[in-house]
Design a protein around this motif. Structure first.
Motif, PDB file in Angstrom:
ATOM      1  N   GLU A  90      -0.750 -42.400  11.280  1.00  0.00           N
ATOM      2  CA  GLU A  90      -0.973 -42.510   9.727  1.00  0.00           C
ATOM      3  C   GLU A  90      -2.579 -42.254   9.625  1.00  0.00           C
ATOM      4  N   VAL A  91      -2.919 -41.588   8.474  1.00  0.00           N
ATOM      5  CA  VAL A  91      -4.273 -41.383   8.121  1.00  0.00           C
ATOM      6  C   VAL A  91      -4.746 -42.651   7.413  1.00  0.00           C
ATOM      7  N   VAL A  92      -5.906 -43.313   7.839  1.00  0.00           N
ATOM      8  CA  VAL A  92      -6.057 -44.492   7.196  1.00  0.00           C
ATOM      9  C   VAL A  92      -7.642 -44.471   7.219  1.00  0.00           C
ATOM     10  N   LEU A  93      -8.313 -45.275   6.086  1.00  0.00           N
ATOM     11  CA  LEU A  93      -9.943 -45.312   5.861  1.00  0.00           C
ATOM     12  C   LEU A  93     -10.490 -46.342   6.485  1.00  0.00           C
ATOM     13  N   ASP A  94     -11.669 -46.233   7.016  1.00  0.00           N
ATOM     14  CA  ASP A  94     -12.660 -47.032   7.824  1.00  0.00           C
ATOM     15  C   ASP A  94     -11.876 -48.090   8.871  1.00  0.00           C
ATOM     16  N   LEU A  95     -11.998 -47.303   9.899  1.00  0.00           N
ATOM     17  CA  LEU A  95     -11.290 -47.807  10.997  1.00  0.00           C
ATOM     18  C   LEU A  95     -12.096 -48.999  11.749  1.00  0.00           C
ATOM     19  N   ASP A  96     -11.515 -50.206  12.247  1.00  0.00           N
ATOM     20  CA  ASP A  96     -12.246 -50.978  12.819  1.00  0.00           C
ATOM     21  C   ASP A  96     -12.358 -50.811  14.495  1.00  0.00           C
ATOM     22  N   ALA A  97     -12.919 -51.722  15.012  1.00  0.00           N
ATOM     23  CA  ALA A  97     -13.058 -51.269  16.578  1.00  0.00           C
ATOM     24  C   ALA A  97     -11.740 -51.230  17.277  1.00  0.00           C
ATOM     25  N   LYS A  98     -10.896 -51.885  17.128  1.00  0.00           N
ATOM     26  CA  LYS A  98      -9.377 -52.123  17.604  1.00  0.00           C
ATOM     27  C   LYS A  98      -8.597 -50.495  17.349  1.00  0.00           C
ATOM     28  N   GLU A  99      -8.810 -50.197  15.995  1.00  0.00           N
ATOM     29  CA  GLU A  99      -8.101 -48.967  15.653  1.00  0.00           C
ATOM     30  C   GLU A  99      -9.008 -47.972  16.179  1.00  0.00           C
ATOM     31  N   ASP A 100     -10.167 -47.819  16.248  1.00  0.00           N
ATOM     32  CA  ASP A 100     -11.036 -46.708  16.763  1.00  0.00           C
ATOM     33  C   ASP A 100     -10.782 -46.574  18.198  1.00  0.00           C
ATOM     34  N   ASN A 101     -10.572 -47.681  19.049  1.00  0.00           N
ATOM     35  CA  ASN A 101     -10.319 -47.734  20.623  1.00  0.00           C
ATOM     36  C   ASN A 101      -8.845 -47.216  20.827  1.00  0.00           C
ATOM     37  N   PHE A 102      -7.853 -47.731  20.244  1.00  0.00           N
ATOM     38  CA  PHE A 102      -6.539 -47.177  20.412  1.00  0.00           C
ATOM     39  C   PHE A 102      -5.914 -46.373  19.449  1.00  0.00           C
ATOM     40  N   GLY A 103      -6.790 -45.752  18.452  1.00  0.00           N
ATOM     41  CA  GLY A 103      -6.146 -44.759  17.432  1.00  0.00           C
ATOM     42  C   GLY A 103      -6.446 -43.389  17.986  1.00  0.00           C
ATOM     43  N   GLU A 104      -6.038 -42.623  17.216  1.00  0.00           N
ATOM     44  CA  GLU A 104      -5.764 -41.012  17.887  1.00  0.00           C
ATOM     45  C   GLU A 104      -6.985 -40.135  17.545  1.00  0.00           C
ATOM     46  N   ALA A 105      -7.734 -40.524  16.205  1.00  0.00           N
ATOM     47  CA  ALA A 105      -8.762 -39.704  15.809  1.00  0.00           C
ATOM     48  C   ALA A 105      -9.655 -40.556  14.982  1.00  0.00           C
ATOM     49  N   ASP A 106     -10.808 -40.134  14.591  1.00  0.00           N
ATOM     50  CA  ASP A 106     -11.722 -40.669  14.141  1.00  0.00           C
ATOM     51  C   ASP A 106     -12.649 -39.669  13.422  1.00  0.00           C
ATOM     52  N   MET A 107     -13.074 -39.784  11.849  1.00  0.00           N
ATOM     53  CA  MET A 107     -13.976 -39.116  11.235  1.00  0.00           C
ATOM     54  C   MET A 107     -14.648 -39.444  10.282  1.00  0.00           C
ATOM     55  N   PRO A 108     -16.093 -39.490  10.644  1.00  0.00           N
ATOM     56  CA  PRO A 108     -16.936 -40.162   9.702  1.00  0.00           C
ATOM     57  C   PRO A 108     -17.334 -39.167   8.780  1.00  0.00           C
ATOM     58  N   ILE A 109     -17.427 -39.308   7.581  1.00  0.00           N
ATOM     59  CA  ILE A 109     -18.234 -38.401   6.684  1.00  0.00           C
ATOM     60  C   ILE A 109     -19.221 -39.256   5.750  1.00  0.00           C
ATOM     61  N   ALA A 110     -20.325 -38.371   5.471  1.00  0.00           N
ATOM     62  CA  ALA A 110     -21.093 -38.698   4.424  1.00  0.00           C
ATOM     63  C   ALA A 110     -21.458 -37.909   3.395  1.00  0.00           C
ATOM     64  N   MET A 111     -21.475 -38.458   2.103  1.00  0.00           N
ATOM     65  CA  MET A 111     -21.577 -37.511   0.870  1.00  0.00           C
ATOM     66  C   MET A 111     -22.430 -37.944  -0.485  1.00  0.00           C
ATOM     67  N   ILE A 112     -22.709 -37.246  -1.083  1.00  0.00           N
ATOM     68  CA  ILE A 112     -23.452 -37.340  -2.501  1.00  0.00           C
ATOM     69  C   ILE A 112     -22.217 -37.640  -3.390  1.00  0.00           C
ATOM     70  N   ALA A 113     -22.068 -38.769  -3.878  1.00  0.00           N
ATOM     71  CA  ALA A 113     -21.001 -38.983  -4.594  1.00  0.00           C
ATOM     72  C   ALA A 113     -20.925 -38.253  -5.878  1.00  0.00           C
TER      73      ALA A 113
ATOM     74  N   THR B  60     -21.928 -35.223  -6.878  1.00  0.00           N
ATOM     75  CA  THR B  60     -21.734 -34.061  -7.049  1.00  0.00           C
ATOM     76  C   THR B  60     -20.731 -33.462  -5.759  1.00  0.00           C
ATOM     77  N   ASN B  61     -19.951 -34.460  -5.289  1.00  0.00           N
ATOM     78  CA  ASN B  61     -19.155 -34.156  -3.997  1.00  0.00           C
ATOM     79  C   ASN B  61     -19.611 -33.319  -2.995  1.00  0.00           C
ATOM     80  N   THR B  62     -20.857 -33.489  -2.669  1.00  0.00           N
ATOM     81  CA  THR B  62     -21.320 -32.793  -1.589  1.00  0.00           C
ATOM     82  C   THR B  62     -21.310 -33.418  -0.281  1.00  0.00           C
ATOM     83  N   ILE B  63     -20.659 -32.693   0.644  1.00  0.00           N
ATOM     84  CA  ILE B  63     -20.585 -33.557   2.090  1.00  0.00           C
ATOM     85  C   ILE B  63     -22.024 -33.123   2.931  1.00  0.00           C
ATOM     86  N   THR B  64     -22.674 -34.272   3.327  1.00  0.00           N
ATOM     87  CA  THR B  64     -23.805 -33.838   4.052  1.00  0.00           C
ATOM     88  C   THR B  64     -23.537 -34.325   5.518  1.00  0.00           C
ATOM     89  N   LEU B  65     -22.406 -35.090   5.942  1.00  0.00           N
ATOM     90  CA  LEU B  65     -22.010 -35.312   7.328  1.00  0.00           C
ATOM     91  C   LEU B  65     -20.589 -35.197   7.361  1.00  0.00           C
TER      92      LEU B  65
END
Lengths: 223, 242
Positions: free
Chosen positions: B167-190, B192-197
């Motif tokens: 399942e795709v979920v928001l804001d993983l905690d440590a357990k979810e990060d360690n035992f989960g399948e994927a992790d994707m941090p993003i940063a954006m300018i809210a 203008t919806n510009t993604i900077t990371l």
């Protein structure tokens, strides 16, 4: 009441009134800084913090940090150092490599005027008539963004402060404030200046400062 | 690793009791450090980070100066006590990389050309870590930059999404990060919806990626509002005191 904005906040659609501390994008005016909106005349955002940026004609208080013939290098509480040329002392003086420190030594404080700022941010200073501070009084430093508030509209706040504290107070554009007076008076003056700086974003400040200064007077009378 | 697999989703809820698109609790305090030009304390669940901004001030060493614009320095550092096993103090490969990507996430909003030859220094200290410290660091740093009075086009908000038990979920905690399948941090300018990371660790299917990005962006918008509130509150509060 002052409106606090953060960078990127929408302020207005009146693009041709956009002033300092704002930027225009797609026909809207947005805040460039964290501060309060000043809507009189042009739309400005007055920052609540930040470093002093020198502008021609500003009167600043500087500290000599280095002597490098024919200049004194002066710290003016800004990201850039300023320089004061030896010719500021007049042509009659015979200043050379060896005796520069007899005129101004390291750690001396001076009152100077910003003469020129170039694109490379080289800053030239000129001495004011009474430039030497001679270690008399106290120097306090506040954020340069609070200076307009300490002076007040057409000098109302600073006049109040001088009258009620019996001090000589000189507010330089770079946020350095020189206070001269008796020890007790200087205490009152510096406390009041800090109060103004801390509450610079609130309205009705002049009245509250007047009360604050009077409270000292009544304390003294009772004691 | 397979045999000790734990169930991360039970009855449609995550281990922490959160829904799939729910952020951890957030606490933001502005101006916590007296000697810094701007500072911010940021809590994201069990993550605790503190950001300090100094400058613009003279750039040292001098030959790193840029004659046309300010140089942004960003230091992400984890305290040795921030994780369960003591972390060896000092910069390492991981923290250097995070410092670099975080700096690049903030660069586009800062008007660096207004302060030539100077340095704007950002220090982010992770006091307690529970996955997602780089996003917490960016959130804290962007508030601290605003607090320092640095001219910026906008605030930057950041959050991670991940995949746990498919399942795709928001804001993983440590357990979810360690035992989960994927992790994707993003940063954006809210605004203008510009993604900077955007980084990704693990694998997403294309439609998972697209859905995840949408969730992350709405998460960023929520954080953006909290960042704004915290900054506005700093001055409206001290005004009412007297």
């Amino acid at each position: 009441m002052y409106k606090v904005v953060v960078p990127g906040d929408f302020i207005s659609t009146e693009v041709n009134r956009a002033g300092d501390g704002t930027y225009v994008e797609d026909g809207n005016v947005y805040a460039l800084k964290y501060g309060v909106v000043d809507d009189r005349g042009t739309i400005k955002v007055v920052a609540l913090s930040g470093k002093y940026m020198p502008v021609n004609g500003d009167v600043v208080i500087g500290k000599i940090v280095e002597i490098s013939f024919p200049y004194w290098i002066v710290d003016i509480a800004s990201p850039y150092e300023a320089r004061l040329r030896k010719s500021e002392f007049g042509r009659g003086e015979n200043i050379d490599f060896g005796n520069m420190c007899e005129y101004l030594d390291i750690d001396d404080l001076i009152v100077a005027k910003v003469m020129n700022v170039d694109v490379m941010m080289r800053i030239d200073l000129a001495l004011k008539n009474e430039f030497k501070m001679d270690g008399v009084g106290r120097l306090i430093e506040v954020s340069p963004t609070k200076v307009p508030r300490i002076i007040g509209r057409s000098g109302s706040m600073i006049r109040l402060l001088k009258d009620k504290s019996n001090c000589f107070i000189f507010v330089a554009k770079n946020g350095r404030i020189w206070i001269k007076g008796s020890s007790a008076d200087m205490d009152i003056a510096s406390q009041t200046v800090m109060k103004i700086a801390n509450e610079a974003h609130t309205s009705g400040l002049t009245d509250r400062v007047a009360l604050f200064l009077d409270s000292f007077k009544s304390e003294k009378g009772e004691g | 690793m397979k045999e000790e697999k734990i169930e991360l989703i039970k009855d449609g809820k995550r281990l922490s009791g959160r829904g799939f698109e729910e952020l951890r609790s957030i606490k933001i305090e502005v101006g916590v450090l007296k000697r810094a030009d701007g500072s911010c304390y940021f809590e994201l669940g069990d993550n605790k980070v503190i950001a300090a901004v100094y400058g613009p001030r003279e750039m040292h060493p001098r030959h790193f100066q840029n004659a046309k614009m300010a140089v942004v320095k960003y230091r992400y550092n984890m305290a040795p006590f921030s994780v369960d096993d003591r972390k060896r103090p000092g910069p390492d490969r991981r923290s250097q990389e995070i410092s670099m990507v975080s700096r690049k996430a903030l660069d586009p909003v800062i008007l660096r050309e207004l302060y030539p030859k100077t340095a704007i220094e950002v220090y982010v200290e992770v006091l307690q870590s529970d996955a997602g410290t780089r996003t917490a660091g960016i959130n804290a740093a962007s508030v601290a930059l605003a607090d320092a009075g640095i001219p910026m086009r906008d605030l930057v908000s950041s959050v991670a999404i991940g995949k746990i038990d498919g399942e795709v979920v928001l804001d993983l905690d440590a357990k979810e990060d360690n035992f989960g399948e994927a992790d994707m941090p993003i940063a954006m300018i809210a605004r203008t919806n510009t993604i900077t990371l955007l980084q990704m660790d693990g694998r997403f299917k294309k439609e998972e990626f697209e859905r995840g990005l949408k969730i992350a962006m709405s998460g960023c918008r929520k954080i953006y509002e909290l960042q704004k509130d915290a900054l506005v509150k700093k001055y409206s509060k001290s005004g009412n005191e007297e």
